[in-house]
Design a protein around this motif. Structure first.
Motif, PDB file in Angstrom:
ATOM      1  N   THR B 185      39.981  35.364  30.494  1.00 45.90           N
ATOM      2  CA  THR B 185      40.145  36.324  29.407  1.00 45.90           C
ATOM      3  C   THR B 185      40.705  35.595  28.203  1.00 45.90           C
ATOM      4  O   THR B 185      41.130  34.449  28.306  1.00 45.90           O
ATOM      5  CB  THR B 185      41.063  37.492  29.857  1.00 45.90           C
ATOM      6  N   GLY B 186      40.645  36.247  27.026  1.00 46.21           N
ATOM      7  CA  GLY B 186      41.124  35.577  25.820  1.00 46.21           C
ATOM      8  C   GLY B 186      39.992  34.856  25.110  1.00 46.21           C
ATOM      9  O   GLY B 186      38.813  35.176  25.261  1.00 46.21           O
ATOM     10  N   ARG B 187      40.388  33.835  24.350  1.00 51.35           N
ATOM     11  CA  ARG B 187      39.418  33.080  23.548  1.00 51.35           C
ATOM     12  C   ARG B 187      38.330  32.464  24.423  1.00 51.35           C
ATOM     13  O   ARG B 187      38.626  31.850  25.443  1.00 51.35           O
ATOM     14  CB  ARG B 187      40.164  31.942  22.830  1.00 51.35           C
ATOM     15  N   ASN B 188      37.071  32.585  23.995  1.00 51.00           N
ATOM     16  CA  ASN B 188      35.939  31.935  24.704  1.00 51.00           C
ATOM     17  C   ASN B 188      35.900  32.268  26.181  1.00 51.00           C
ATOM     18  O   ASN B 188      35.495  31.437  27.004  1.00 51.00           O
ATOM     19  CB  ASN B 188      36.024  30.415  24.554  1.00 51.00           C
ATOM     20  N   SER B 189      36.319  33.492  26.521  1.00 53.69           N
ATOM     21  CA  SER B 189      36.336  33.829  27.942  1.00 53.69           C
ATOM     22  C   SER B 189      34.916  33.850  28.503  1.00 53.69           C
ATOM     23  O   SER B 189      34.707  33.577  29.688  1.00 53.69           O
ATOM     24  CB  SER B 189      37.019  35.164  28.161  1.00 53.69           C
ATOM     25  N   ASN B 190      33.929  34.161  27.658  1.00 57.10           N
ATOM     26  CA  ASN B 190      32.556  34.222  28.172  1.00 57.10           C
ATOM     27  C   ASN B 190      32.095  32.871  28.686  1.00 57.10           C
ATOM     28  O   ASN B 190      31.487  32.781  29.756  1.00 57.10           O
ATOM     29  CB  ASN B 190      31.607  34.727  27.084  1.00 57.10           C
ATOM     30  N   SER B 191      32.386  31.802  27.904  1.00 58.77           N
ATOM     31  CA  SER B 191      31.959  30.473  28.373  1.00 58.77           C
ATOM     32  C   SER B 191      32.646  30.113  29.674  1.00 58.77           C
ATOM     33  O   SER B 191      32.017  29.573  30.596  1.00 58.77           O
ATOM     34  CB  SER B 191      32.269  29.384  27.344  1.00 58.77           C
ATOM     35  N   MET B 192      33.962  30.450  29.741  1.00 55.72           N
ATOM     36  CA  MET B 192      34.688  30.113  30.970  1.00 55.72           C
ATOM     37  C   MET B 192      34.136  30.889  32.156  1.00 55.72           C
ATOM     38  O   MET B 192      33.955  30.342  33.247  1.00 55.72           O
ATOM     39  CB  MET B 192      36.183  30.423  30.799  1.00 55.72           C
ATOM     40  N   ARG B 193      33.832  32.174  31.918  1.00 52.92           N
ATOM     41  CA  ARG B 193      33.323  32.984  33.023  1.00 52.92           C
ATOM     42  C   ARG B 193      31.966  32.477  33.484  1.00 52.92           C
ATOM     43  O   ARG B 193      31.683  32.407  34.681  1.00 52.92           O
ATOM     44  CB  ARG B 193      33.223  34.457  32.610  1.00 52.92           C
ATOM     45  N   GLU B 194      31.111  32.072  32.501  1.00 50.49           N
ATOM     46  CA  GLU B 194      29.793  31.512  32.871  1.00 50.49           C
ATOM     47  C   GLU B 194      29.978  30.282  33.742  1.00 50.49           C
ATOM     48  O   GLU B 194      29.300  30.123  34.759  1.00 50.49           O
ATOM     49  CB  GLU B 194      29.045  31.100  31.601  1.00 50.49           C
ATOM     50  N   PHE B 195      30.922  29.399  33.305  1.00 50.77           N
ATOM     51  CA  PHE B 195      31.180  28.189  34.075  1.00 50.77           C
ATOM     52  C   PHE B 195      31.602  28.542  35.490  1.00 50.77           C
ATOM     53  O   PHE B 195      31.132  27.966  36.481  1.00 50.77           O
ATOM     54  CB  PHE B 195      32.257  27.354  33.380  1.00 50.77           C
ATOM     55  N   LEU B 196      32.523  29.507  35.600  1.00 50.69           N
ATOM     56  CA  LEU B 196      33.019  29.893  36.925  1.00 50.69           C
ATOM     57  C   LEU B 196      31.895  30.489  37.768  1.00 50.69           C
ATOM     58  O   LEU B 196      31.793  30.209  38.957  1.00 50.69           O
ATOM     59  CB  LEU B 196      34.169  30.900  36.783  1.00 50.69           C
ATOM     60  N   GLU B 197      31.023  31.288  37.145  1.00 50.11           N
ATOM     61  CA  GLU B 197      29.926  31.889  37.917  1.00 50.11           C
ATOM     62  C   GLU B 197      29.019  30.811  38.475  1.00 50.11           C
ATOM     63  O   GLU B 197      28.556  30.889  39.610  1.00 50.11           O
ATOM     64  CB  GLU B 197      29.125  32.858  37.038  1.00 50.11           C
ATOM     65  N   LYS B 198      28.808  29.752  37.645  1.00 49.97           N
ATOM     66  CA  LYS B 198      27.921  28.678  38.113  1.00 49.97           C
ATOM     67  C   LYS B 198      28.574  27.843  39.198  1.00 49.97           C
ATOM     68  O   LYS B 198      27.919  27.384  40.121  1.00 49.97           O
ATOM     69  CB  LYS B 198      27.550  27.764  36.932  1.00 49.97           C
ATOM     70  N   ASN B 199      29.895  27.623  39.049  1.00 42.39           N
ATOM     71  CA  ASN B 199      30.533  26.622  39.907  1.00 42.39           C
ATOM     72  C   ASN B 199      31.470  27.189  40.958  1.00 42.39           C
ATOM     73  O   ASN B 199      32.101  26.421  41.673  1.00 42.39           O
ATOM     74  CB  ASN B 199      31.334  25.648  39.033  1.00 42.39           C
ATOM     75  N   TYR B 200      31.589  28.521  41.088  1.00 45.80           N
ATOM     76  CA  TYR B 200      32.567  29.045  42.041  1.00 45.80           C
ATOM     77  C   TYR B 200      32.083  28.838  43.463  1.00 45.80           C
ATOM     78  O   TYR B 200      30.940  29.069  43.794  1.00 45.80           O
ATOM     79  CB  TYR B 200      32.827  30.531  41.809  1.00 45.80           C
ATOM     80  N   LYS B 201      32.997  28.375  44.297  1.00 43.91           N
ATOM     81  CA  LYS B 201      32.768  28.415  45.738  1.00 43.91           C
ATOM     82  C   LYS B 201      34.147  28.552  46.384  1.00 43.91           C
ATOM     83  O   LYS B 201      35.159  28.310  45.743  1.00 43.91           O
ATOM     84  CB  LYS B 201      32.040  27.159  46.211  1.00 43.91           C
ATOM     85  N   ASP B 202      34.176  28.929  47.658  1.00 40.92           N
ATOM     86  CA  ASP B 202      35.462  29.096  48.338  1.00 40.92           C
ATOM     87  C   ASP B 202      36.173  27.754  48.391  1.00 40.92           C
ATOM     88  O   ASP B 202      35.641  26.779  48.918  1.00 40.92           O
ATOM     89  CB  ASP B 202      35.251  29.627  49.764  1.00 40.92           C
ATOM     90  N   THR B 203      37.380  27.733  47.855  1.00 40.14           N
ATOM     91  CA  THR B 203      38.141  26.486  47.844  1.00 40.14           C
ATOM     92  C   THR B 203      39.536  26.757  48.373  1.00 40.14           C
ATOM     93  O   THR B 203      39.930  27.910  48.530  1.00 40.14           O
ATOM     94  CB  THR B 203      38.306  25.946  46.417  1.00 40.14           C
ATOM     95  N   SER B 204      40.256  25.676  48.649  1.00 43.74           N
ATOM     96  CA  SER B 204      41.653  25.851  49.022  1.00 43.74           C
ATOM     97  C   SER B 204      42.443  24.685  48.463  1.00 43.74           C
ATOM     98  O   SER B 204      41.893  23.628  48.175  1.00 43.74           O
ATOM     99  CB  SER B 204      41.810  25.933  50.535  1.00 43.74           C
ATOM    100  N   GLY B 205      43.748  24.910  48.305  1.00 40.34           N
ATOM    101  CA  GLY B 205      44.649  23.846  47.881  1.00 40.34           C
ATOM    102  C   GLY B 205      44.257  23.235  46.560  1.00 40.34           C
ATOM    103  O   GLY B 205      43.961  23.925  45.586  1.00 40.34           O
ATOM    104  N   GLN B 206      44.243  21.907  46.511  1.00 40.09           N
ATOM    105  CA  GLN B 206      44.033  21.187  45.264  1.00 40.09           C
ATOM    106  C   GLN B 206      42.666  21.481  44.643  1.00 40.09           C
ATOM    107  O   GLN B 206      42.512  21.439  43.416  1.00 40.09           O
ATOM    108  CB  GLN B 206      44.179  19.671  45.536  1.00 40.09           C
ATOM    109  N   GLU B 207      41.671  21.787  45.477  1.00 43.88           N
ATOM    110  CA  GLU B 207      40.332  22.068  44.938  1.00 43.88           C
ATOM    111  C   GLU B 207      40.355  23.292  44.042  1.00 43.88           C
ATOM    112  O   GLU B 207      39.657  23.350  43.021  1.00 43.88           O
ATOM    113  CB  GLU B 207      39.328  22.284  46.086  1.00 43.88           C
ATOM    114  N   THR B 208      41.158  24.308  44.439  1.00 42.75           N
ATOM    115  CA  THR B 208      41.259  25.514  43.615  1.00 42.75           C
ATOM    116  C   THR B 208      41.884  25.172  42.265  1.00 42.75           C
ATOM    117  O   THR B 208      41.432  25.646  41.216  1.00 42.75           O
ATOM    118  CB  THR B 208      42.129  26.570  44.327  1.00 42.75           C
TER     119      THR B 208
END
Lengths: 205, 271
Positions: B185-208
């Motif tokens: 959320t906030g400035r340029n949240s759309n670009s960040m959300r797009e990035f997250l949609e492309k690159n999200y996978k279940d992670t844990s610890g340092q990967e998150t």
């Protein structure tokens, strides 16, 4: 017949309380913990009406926690004592809480401290103090044997002397006591002194 | 007779004038619907959020990470007094984008509610409960007289006190809230959300942590000085990362990016 007493030693403070929950002539339970751990380095030993005790001590505990979240640092023992006294004073001329409190805490800058706060909002910083009928005996023992800068072993020995005196001389002496300690490593339970344990259910023949 | 007639006209005119004045005051003071069904004050509040600092939250299997953009601190300012990621309770944390003064008020009320809940039911709040409470507060201010909505969106994270399940929620000035695996959320949240949609996978610890920082770096100048990151785990609660730690992770991410670029170029040359 509730007994709460406490003392300050070298780098620590002890609070001792009986553990019986009583209503008139009935003992509800003999393992009621009356010394609340307010936060990492504070103990609040309370005696009086059980409803008022629970209500008031929980209220103080949650406000101490709220202060820490709001300000990022914990309340000092002195500030907590004054806050507690203030709340008792506010309620005094409306519907007073019947709770007597011994507040023990350890602050990094000032070391261990003990505060005597009674139900009509008296607040004193003390080295040793007691509430209840047991105070007649525990204060006398502490007056005789206490000296400032006692070690944990010496202090617990004195506590045991007080408990023995209460058990011998008080007509309806509570059977069990809990001892809690607060020092630079935090507030925690130190020991129990039990003379009556809950007996298990007898198996049917 | 004429007199009575004139009096009735005067009365009618006075009533119409009073109604017009009331309507004019009414429009400016509170949030009312526009003819095409919008609540403009709420939408303007969302604009305020869009101008605020970028904030990102990522939910992992055992770790939740919050990151916010830190605008370069003025030389004489003590940056420690400006904390953008705060904790509401031992197991709940919040980051926000928008009007920081409004945030202070909302955070204070939420902290009180966390303790009040503990006092009345002897249980810590769940993440959903406190999110619902904050969203409820934000909604109240879109339907009252003489107040404006809160100009901030929040990202609320925490672990369920009994099941230990991690959760991430987002609220906005309209008072809606929903749960997310990762959001910005906030400035340029759309670009960040797009990035997250492309690159999200279940992670844990340092990967998150890395995923959250990578998303933030899409829109923020790289460097520990410009981002504030906090990691929440069930055992240790909320921990703010030091600038040095963030710099190390950023360096790792840049190295990985460079390696990926090189890998892409190498096969092309072979053919």
């Amino acid at each position: 017949m509730e007994c709460v007493f406490g003392l300050v030693g070298k780098g620590f403070a002890l609070v001792v309380a009986d553990t019986s929950a009583v209503n008139s002539i009935l003992v509800h339970k003999s393992n009621e913990d009356k010394i609340m751990v307010l936060d990492s380095h504070k103990l609040l030993g309370a005696s009086g009406e059980s409803g008022d005790r629970a209500q008031f001590t929980e209220f103080v505990q949650k406000n101490v926690a709220l202060y820490q979240f709001r300000n990022g640092i914990p309340l000092t023992t002195s500030a907590t004592a004054n806050f507690t006294r203030g709340e008792l004073a506010k309620a005094l001329r409306k519907s007073p809480y019947s709770v007597n409190i011994l507040l023990a805490g350890y602050d990094e800058e000032t070391g261990p401290s003990l505060y005597y706060i009674d139900y009509i909002a008296t607040c004193h910083k003390i080295e040793k103090g007691a509430f209840g009928y047991g105070s007649y005996f525990s204060l006398a023992m502490m007056d005789r044997h206490y000296h400032s800068g006692m070690s944990v072993e010496e202090a617990v020995d004195l506590v045991d002397k007080c408990i023995l005196e209460i058990r011998t001389r008080l007509v309806v002496a509570p059977p069990n006591f809990v001892i809690k300690i607060v020092d630079k490593d935090g507030a925690r339970e130190y020991a129990w002194r039990e003379s009556i344990k809950d007996a298990g259910v007898v198996a049917a023949a | 007779p004429a007199k009575l007639f004139l009096r009735s006209i005067k009365k009618r005119k006075k009533k119409a004038r009073r109604r017009r004045r009331k309507m004019a005051r009414y429009d400016r003071a509170i949030t009312v619907f526009s003819p095409d069904g919008h609540l403009f004050q709420v939408e303007y509040a969302l604009e305020a959020v869009r101008k605020g600092n970028a904030a990102v939250g990522v939910r992992g299997l055992d770790t939740i990470v919050l990151g916010v953009e830190k605008k370069s601190a003025a030389k004489l300012q003590d940056s420690r007094s400006v904390r953008k990621i705060v904790n509401l309770d031992d197991h709940i944390a919040l980051a926000c984008a928008g009007l920081k003064a409004d945030a202070r008020v909302l955070i204070n009320k939420a902290r009180i509610e966390c303790q009040s809940h503990r006092l009345t039911v002897e249980d810590p709040v769940t993440v959903e409960y406190i999110t619902r409470y904050i969203a409820g507060l934000q909604q109240k201010y879109t339907q009252s007289g003489g107040v404006r909505p809160f100009g901030l969106s929040t990202l609320i994270v925490g672990f369920d006190p009994y099941t230990g399940v991690p959760a991430l929620y987002q609220t906005d000035p309209s008072g809606t809230f929903s749960a997310w695996k990762a959001n910005a959320t906030g400035r340029n949240s759309n670009s960040m959300r797009e990035f997250l949609e492309k690159n999200y996978k279940d992670t844990s610890g340092q990967e998150t942590v890395k995923l959250a920082i990578r998303a933030l770096l899409e829109v923020v100048e790289s460097g520990g000085k410009n981002i504030e990151v906090a990691v929440m785990t069930k055992e240790h609660g909320l921990r703010q990362l030091e600038e040095a730690e963030i710099d190390t992770i950023v360096a790792e991410i840049e190295a990985e990016k460079a390696a990926a670029e090189a890998a892409k170029k190498a096969p092309a040359r072979e053919t």
